[in-house]
Design a protein around this motif. Structure first.
Motif, PDB file in Angstrom:
ATOM      1  N   UNK A   1       0.622  -1.243  -0.178  1.00  0.00           N
ATOM      2  CA  UNK A   1       0.059  -0.008   0.120  1.00  0.00           C
ATOM      3  C   UNK A   1       0.699   1.277   0.000  1.00  0.00           C
ATOM      4  N   UNK A   2       1.955   1.232   0.766  1.00  0.00           N
ATOM      5  CA  UNK A   2       2.871   2.412   0.745  1.00  0.00           C
ATOM      6  C   UNK A   2       4.285   1.779  -0.055  1.00  0.00           C
ATOM      7  N   UNK A   3       4.866   2.903  -0.753  1.00  0.00           N
ATOM      8  CA  UNK A   3       6.173   2.643  -1.296  1.00  0.00           C
ATOM      9  C   UNK A   3       7.096   3.595  -0.519  1.00  0.00           C
ATOM     10  N   UNK A   4       8.293   3.106  -0.624  1.00  0.00           N
ATOM     11  CA  UNK A   4       9.305   4.144  -0.086  1.00  0.00           C
ATOM     12  C   UNK A   4       9.313   5.508  -0.817  1.00  0.00           C
ATOM     13  N   UNK A   5       9.142   5.440  -1.945  1.00  0.00           N
ATOM     14  CA  UNK A   5       9.092   6.574  -2.937  1.00  0.00           C
ATOM     15  C   UNK A   5       8.129   7.621  -2.482  1.00  0.00           C
ATOM     16  N   UNK A   6       6.878   6.869  -2.396  1.00  0.00           N
ATOM     17  CA  UNK A   6       5.749   7.648  -1.694  1.00  0.00           C
ATOM     18  C   UNK A   6       5.984   8.326  -0.450  1.00  0.00           C
ATOM     19  N   UNK A   7       6.705   7.532   0.623  1.00  0.00           N
ATOM     20  CA  UNK A   7       6.927   8.153   1.795  1.00  0.00           C
ATOM     21  C   UNK A   7       8.016   9.209   1.478  1.00  0.00           C
ATOM     22  N   UNK A  35      -7.666   3.518   2.652  1.00  0.00           N
ATOM     23  CA  UNK A  35      -7.889   4.813   2.535  1.00  0.00           C
ATOM     24  C   UNK A  35      -6.956   5.976   3.190  1.00  0.00           C
ATOM     25  N   UNK A  36      -6.164   5.620   4.195  1.00  0.00           N
ATOM     26  CA  UNK A  36      -5.179   6.232   4.749  1.00  0.00           C
ATOM     27  C   UNK A  36      -3.952   6.404   3.709  1.00  0.00           C
ATOM     28  N   UNK A  37      -3.598   5.233   3.047  1.00  0.00           N
ATOM     29  CA  UNK A  37      -2.807   5.302   1.849  1.00  0.00           C
ATOM     30  C   UNK A  37      -3.420   6.013   0.775  1.00  0.00           C
ATOM     31  N   UNK A  38      -4.409   6.121   0.504  1.00  0.00           N
ATOM     32  CA  UNK A  38      -4.909   7.046  -0.557  1.00  0.00           C
ATOM     33  C   UNK A  38      -4.740   8.536  -0.369  1.00  0.00           C
TER      34      UNK A  38
END
Length: 442
Positions: free
Chosen positions: A257-263, A377-380
């Motif tokens: 759901x999360x990627x390190x790039x997103x973070x 929904x939090x990841x969104x």
């Protein structure tokens, strides 16, 4: 010093070196410590092959800073016309680590040939005319225009990557390396999966880019024994240990759901807006000897976005201990409410928290859906750019990257306690009935 003499000195061993040291007079002993070729490990010395970029990607304590400072000193001493850029995450870090640090340029330079540091000009000047200028990667435009022959970039994975700032700083630096016949750049860093690192590692096949890898343990002979033992005991086998000690870039799990790039793209040094509401999310442990107690502090900001402010999680603690940790986090951050999962222990969770003298409201929440269903929904919100991290939270971020869209959790650890606490906090702030996003007036 020739390679042959350096190799001979290394082959002497500790006993042979001690005997040689006793036979030298004081001036000779003083000079000996500045002969880097005889003390350096082979991987700390510049590659013999022709190169344009040398990337040292290694764990903490490997000796990256010393290698960078010694390379700069070598260039400055042998090339009077050298104009060197010293680039770090901030000017304060360039000065504290690269210039004035224990392994910085001033410390490793012999007194008779130590450069003059002019802080007001951000400049180092050697007696022969070579110069080095300090730059902050957080100010990419400061590298637009100046020309250099060489550059040392420290902790590039730590450079501010918001709005492509780190890449802009690197590009501006590269475009200004146009003095001399062979401009060169040394980049030293503990790896993280940021955009700039991926770009450079993707270019390693280029014969002019050389990669040196290493771990903390490669330099164990020069590190405190107790430090090395503590690092092995605490972080061996963990994602944080693989990254910070073994120098491994952690890859994203497919379907997470999360990627390190997103973070990384969600990271901000400090919230730009003032917080209008702060909560502490809590995921209590089932027992005192098992999982951690996830404790995450998050804030809703004036513009309707949210910021993750702190990870105060504790492990293997009794109910009284983790309740005190929650109370301390709430007090430190002036929280408005504590949100705690009550699936395990029910009313006991509330009574434990109230016994810790938490005066603010405590809201107990019950998970009617699985962890991943709550997290989606939090990841969104992250993907929409509505959540930011005020700092780097390695253990929390490892857990977020282990939550899979299919409903599984792939570690680290048995349970994503920190991630669950974050989900509860952000759900309360951004998706709950009490969430009141504000739109700034034009």
């Amino acid at each position: 010093m020739t390679d042959g003499i350096a190799a001979w000195f290394r082959e002497l061993g500790d006993e042979g070196r001690r005997r040689l040291y006793t036979e030298l007079n004081e001036p000779e002993r003083a000079q000996l410590q500045f002969l880097w070729d005889i003390w350096a490990r082979p991987e700390q010395l510049a590659p013999a092959a022709r190169w344009r970029i040398w990337l040292i990607c290694a764990g903490r304590g490997f000796g990256k800073t010393r290698a960078g400072a010694e390379w700069v000193r070598h260039i400055a001493v042998h090339q009077p016309e050298a104009r060197i850029a010293l680039v770090g995450a901030s000017l304060a870090e360039v000065r504290a680590v690269m210039v004035e640090g224990e392994s910085g340029i001033l410390a490793i330079s012999p007194p008779a040939y130590r450069p003059k540091y002019e802080s007001s000009l951000r400049r180092l000047s050697w007696p022969n005319g070579a110069q080095a200028t300090l730059y902050s990667a957080a100010e990419p435009d400061s590298l637009r225009g100046p020309q250099h022959s060489h550059a040392w970039c420290d902790e590039i994975a730590k450079w501010d990557s918001a709005n492509g700032r780190s890449i802009n700083a690197w590009d501006n630096l590269m475009m200004g390396l146009r003095i001399g016949k062979l401009p060169q750049t040394l980049a030293t860093t503990t790896p993280r999966a940021v955009a700039l690192m991926r770009i450079l590692l993707g270019q390693v096949d280029d014969h002019e880019i050389i990669l040196t890898r290493g771990t903390t343990y490669d330099n164990a002979a020069n590190l405190p024994v107790r430090f090395v033992a503590a690092m092995q005991q605490t972080y061996s086998g963990t994602s944080l240990g693989r990254q910070e000690l073994e120098g491994t870039i952690l890859k994203d799990a497919e379907g997470a759901l999360w990627s390190r790039t997103l973070l990384e793209s969600s990271r901000a040094r400090r919230p730009a807006e003032k917080p209008v509401r702060i909560v502490v999310g809590v995921d209590p442990p089932v027992s005192a000897t098992g999982d951690e107690c996830g404790i995450i502090v998050a804030a809703q900001l004036e513009d309707g976005t949210a910021a993750v402010l702190a990870d105060c999680s504790v492990g293997k603690s009794s109910p009284e201990q983790w309740a005190r940790a929650v109370a301390e986090a709430a007090k430190t951050w002036s929280a408005d409410r504590v949100i705690a999962e009550a699936n395990q222990g029910g009313a006991m969770v509330g009574s434990v928290l109230r016994a810790a003298e938490i005066s603010l409201p405590v809201r107990l929440v019950h998970a009617s859906r699985g962890k991943v269903a709550r997290a989606e929904p939090i990841a969104a919100l992250y993907e929409a750019g509505r959540v930011h991290h005020a700092a780097m939270f390695p253990q929390l971020e490892d857990q977020l990257c282990g939550l899979m869209a299919g409903g599984k959790y792939e570690g680290p650890g048995r349970s994503p306690d920190r991630a669950d606490a974050l989900v509860w906090a952000l759900h309360e702030l951004m998706l709950g009935q009490s969430a009141r996003p504000r739109i700034k007036s034009l």
